[in-house]
Design a protein around this motif. Structure first.
Motif, PDB file in Angstrom:
ATOM      1  N   GLU A 193      -2.309   6.911   6.569  1.00 36.57           N
ATOM      2  CA  GLU A 193      -2.496   6.574   7.685  1.00 36.57           C
ATOM      3  C   GLU A 193      -0.916   6.762   8.194  1.00 36.57           C
ATOM      4  OE1 GLU A 193      -3.486   3.381  11.327  1.00 36.57           O
ATOM      5  OE2 GLU A 193      -3.880   3.302   9.440  1.00 36.57           O
ATOM      6  N   HIS A 194       0.189   6.713   7.480  1.00 35.04           N
ATOM      7  CA  HIS A 194       1.577   6.573   8.388  1.00 35.04           C
ATOM      8  C   HIS A 194       2.334   7.211   6.977  1.00 35.04           C
ATOM      9  CE1 HIS A 194      -0.719   2.722   8.843  1.00 35.04           C
ATOM     10  NE2 HIS A 194       0.034   2.705  10.469  1.00 35.04           N
ATOM     11  N   CYS A 195       2.080   8.232   6.947  1.00 30.82           N
ATOM     12  CA  CYS A 195       3.081   8.937   5.779  1.00 30.82           C
ATOM     13  C   CYS A 195       2.198  11.035   6.245  1.00 30.82           C
ATOM     14  CB  CYS A 195       2.419   9.065   4.141  1.00 30.82           C
ATOM     15  SG  CYS A 195       2.791   7.087   4.070  1.00 30.82           S
ATOM     16  N   ASP A 196       3.138  10.957   7.321  1.00 27.64           N
ATOM     17  CA  ASP A 196       2.628  12.889   7.304  1.00 27.64           C
ATOM     18  C   ASP A 196       1.797  13.375   6.859  1.00 27.64           C
ATOM     19  OD1 ASP A 196       5.545  12.080   8.538  1.00 27.64           O
ATOM     20  OD2 ASP A 196       6.520  11.998   6.619  1.00 27.64           O
ATOM     21  N   GLY A 197       0.074  13.529   7.730  1.00 25.31           N
ATOM     22  CA  GLY A 197      -0.233  13.846   6.573  1.00 25.31           C
ATOM     23  C   GLY A 197      -0.939  14.240   5.537  1.00 25.31           C
ATOM     24  N   TRP A 198      -0.452  13.141   4.206  1.00 27.12           N
ATOM     25  CA  TRP A 198      -0.546  13.213   3.311  1.00 27.12           C
ATOM     26  C   TRP A 198      -2.142  12.078   3.348  1.00 27.12           C
ATOM     27  CZ3 TRP A 198       4.867  10.219   0.270  1.00 27.12           C
ATOM     28  CH2 TRP A 198       5.290  11.541   0.368  1.00 27.12           C
ATOM     29  N   THR A 199      -2.543  13.385   1.867  1.00 24.35           N
ATOM     30  CA  THR A 199      -3.412  12.100   1.193  1.00 24.35           C
ATOM     31  C   THR A 199      -3.145  11.525   0.164  1.00 24.35           C
ATOM     32  OG1 THR A 199      -3.516  13.934  -0.617  1.00 24.35           O
ATOM     33  CG2 THR A 199      -4.916  14.676   1.844  1.00 24.35           C
ATOM     34  N   LEU A 200      -4.389  10.800  -0.583  1.00 23.02           N
ATOM     35  CA  LEU A 200      -3.866  10.435  -1.336  1.00 23.02           C
ATOM     36  C   LEU A 200      -2.891  10.544  -2.621  1.00 23.02           C
ATOM     37  CD1 LEU A 200      -3.475   7.462  -2.846  1.00 23.02           C
ATOM     38  CD2 LEU A 200      -5.983   6.948  -3.209  1.00 23.02           C
TER      39      LEU A 200
ATOM     40  N   GLU B  23      -4.067   0.731  -0.359  1.00 23.29           N
ATOM     41  CA  GLU B  23      -5.538   0.435  -0.369  1.00 23.29           C
ATOM     42  C   GLU B  23      -5.523   0.579   1.042  1.00 23.29           C
ATOM     43  OE1 GLU B  23      -4.372  -2.354  -3.480  1.00 23.29           O
ATOM     44  OE2 GLU B  23      -3.955  -3.414  -1.564  1.00 23.29           O
ATOM     45  N   ASN B  24      -5.181   1.048   1.848  1.00 23.76           N
ATOM     46  CA  ASN B  24      -5.663   0.945   2.741  1.00 23.76           C
ATOM     47  C   ASN B  24      -6.423   2.535   3.315  1.00 23.76           C
ATOM     48  OD1 ASN B  24      -4.805   0.160   6.541  1.00 23.76           O
ATOM     49  ND2 ASN B  24      -3.562   2.105   6.469  1.00 23.76           N
ATOM     50  N   ALA B  25      -5.404   3.277   2.963  1.00 25.88           N
ATOM     51  CA  ALA B  25      -6.197   4.867   2.507  1.00 25.88           C
ATOM     52  C   ALA B  25      -7.579   4.234   2.414  1.00 25.88           C
ATOM     53  CB  ALA B  25      -5.649   5.799   1.740  1.00 25.88           C
ATOM     54  N   LEU B  26      -8.254   4.292   1.752  1.00 27.96           N
ATOM     55  CA  LEU B  26      -8.673   3.608   1.139  1.00 27.96           C
ATOM     56  C   LEU B  26     -10.289   2.119   1.514  1.00 27.96           C
ATOM     57  CD1 LEU B  26      -8.110   3.608  -2.324  1.00 27.96           C
ATOM     58  CD2 LEU B  26      -9.775   5.598  -1.487  1.00 27.96           C
ATOM     59  N   GLY B  27      -9.510   1.887   2.264  1.00 28.79           N
ATOM     60  CA  GLY B  27     -10.092   0.608   3.477  1.00 28.79           C
ATOM     61  C   GLY B  27      -9.967  -0.463   3.107  1.00 28.79           C
ATOM     62  N   THR B  28      -9.463  -0.917   1.855  1.00 30.66           N
ATOM     63  CA  THR B  28      -9.351  -2.206   0.677  1.00 30.66           C
ATOM     64  C   THR B  28      -8.164  -2.672   0.950  1.00 30.66           C
ATOM     65  OG1 THR B  28      -8.310  -0.787  -1.236  1.00 30.66           O
ATOM     66  CG2 THR B  28     -10.993  -1.088  -0.379  1.00 30.66           C
ATOM     67  N   ALA B  29      -6.820  -3.070   1.829  1.00 27.18           N
ATOM     68  CA  ALA B  29      -5.506  -2.934   1.989  1.00 27.18           C
ATOM     69  C   ALA B  29      -5.374  -4.762   2.051  1.00 27.18           C
ATOM     70  CB  ALA B  29      -4.883  -2.934   3.375  1.00 27.18           C
ATOM     71  N   ARG B  30      -4.477  -4.720   0.443  1.00 26.14           N
ATOM     72  CA  ARG B  30      -4.327  -6.780   0.684  1.00 26.14           C
ATOM     73  C   ARG B  30      -3.621  -7.045   1.048  1.00 26.14           C
ATOM     74  NH1 ARG B  30      -4.227  -7.156  -4.861  1.00 26.14           N
ATOM     75  NH2 ARG B  30      -3.760  -4.744  -5.033  1.00 26.14           N
ATOM     76  N   PRO B  31      -2.764  -8.443   1.835  1.00 23.46           N
ATOM     77  CA  PRO B  31      -1.330  -9.202   1.868  1.00 23.46           C
ATOM     78  C   PRO B  31      -0.830  -8.180   0.845  1.00 23.46           C
ATOM     79  CG  PRO B  31      -3.155  -9.973   2.522  1.00 23.46           C
ATOM     80  CD  PRO B  31      -4.137  -9.430   1.271  1.00 23.46           C
ATOM     81  N   LEU B  32       0.351  -8.258   1.865  1.00 21.69           N
ATOM     82  CA  LEU B  32       2.082  -8.313   0.728  1.00 21.69           C
ATOM     83  C   LEU B  32       2.405  -9.251   0.171  1.00 21.69           C
ATOM     84  CD1 LEU B  32       3.717  -5.543   2.594  1.00 21.69           C
ATOM     85  CD2 LEU B  32       2.723  -5.407   1.146  1.00 21.69           C
TER      86      LEU B  32
END
Length: 229
Positions: A30-37, A124-133
């Motif tokens: 989402e936040h990396c200039d159109g990048w994929t994983l 993880e956010n890209a995969l819908g699994t983001a965990r806390p820092l």
């Protein structure tokens, strides 16, 4: 954080990022200039090799290549992690090429830990699994924005010096930071993790998780530096 804790956390975050590579490599970041994983893995892996060369070869000119075959990506990334961690096991006070003081191995322990922390969250956010820092590591990341990243942005002409000051307060650690001259015009309070994600553009400054006192608009202008690359 002490240097050994940073090294341990780096290994943990690298392992967590590697686990993401078993997911959809075409997932947009989402936040990396159109990048994929896949692109993000290439970025983090080449950064691992670049930092390792800065330690072992004493320069910042290393330009590693990412394998074109997606089937080779995970194995290649694992290898870059091993190369980096081997290099970072050197004495943290030993000299190394860096883009900002201190010019030591310890600089890279901190920098690669914090780079990996944010990009693990990205993956993880890209995969819908983001965990806390991790709270302590996130607070270290906030400190790095102000003692390393923002000064570098100014030195490279990418930002203008702030005309006012803003204060950030970590609600879960009690740490605070002031950026800019004079009395702060505003204070932003949140968890260390949310402050770090805000500073790196992952959470908007007007998000409900960020509690503002004072002139929020002026505070956001200060943080818009830009403080990070």
């Amino acid at each position: 954080m002490d240097s050994l804790s940073l090294l341990t956390r780096t290994q943990h975050e690298l392992q967590a990022f590697r686990a993401c590579l078993d997911g959809d490599l075409d997932a947009p970041v989402e936040h990396c200039d159109g990048w994929t994983l896949r692109d993000l893995a290439g970025h983090l892996g080449t950064g691992n090799l670049w930092a390792a060369a800065a330690v072992t070869e004493g320069h910042g000119d290393h330009r590693p290549r990412v394998p074109r075959d997606p089937a080779e990506l995970a194995g290649w990334f694992e290898e870059t992690c091993s190369v980096l961690l081997d290099a970072l096991r050197a004495d943290p006070s030993a000299p190394a090429w860096t883009f900002h003081p201190p010019h030591t191995v310890g600089f890279w322990r901190r920098r690669r830990c914090l780079e990996t922390l944010v990009h693990r969250w990205d993956a993880e956010n890209a995969l819908g699994t983001a965990r806390p820092l991790d709270t302590e590591t996130a607070a270290e990341g906030v400190a790095e924005v102000f003692d390393t990243m923002a000064p570098r942005q100014l030195a490279r002409g990418r930002a203008v010096p702030p005309g006012q000051a803003v204060r950030l307060v970590s609600a879960d650690t009690g740490a605070s930071w002031v950026h800019g001259p004079g009395t702060p015009v505003a204070t932003a309070s949140a968890t260390a993790a949310d402050l770090l994600l805000m500073l790196w553009g992952r959470v908007p400054g007007d998000d409900g998780r960020i509690v503002w006192e004072g002139d929020r608009a002026a505070g956001l202008r200060v943080l818009d530096g830009p403080l990070v690359p």
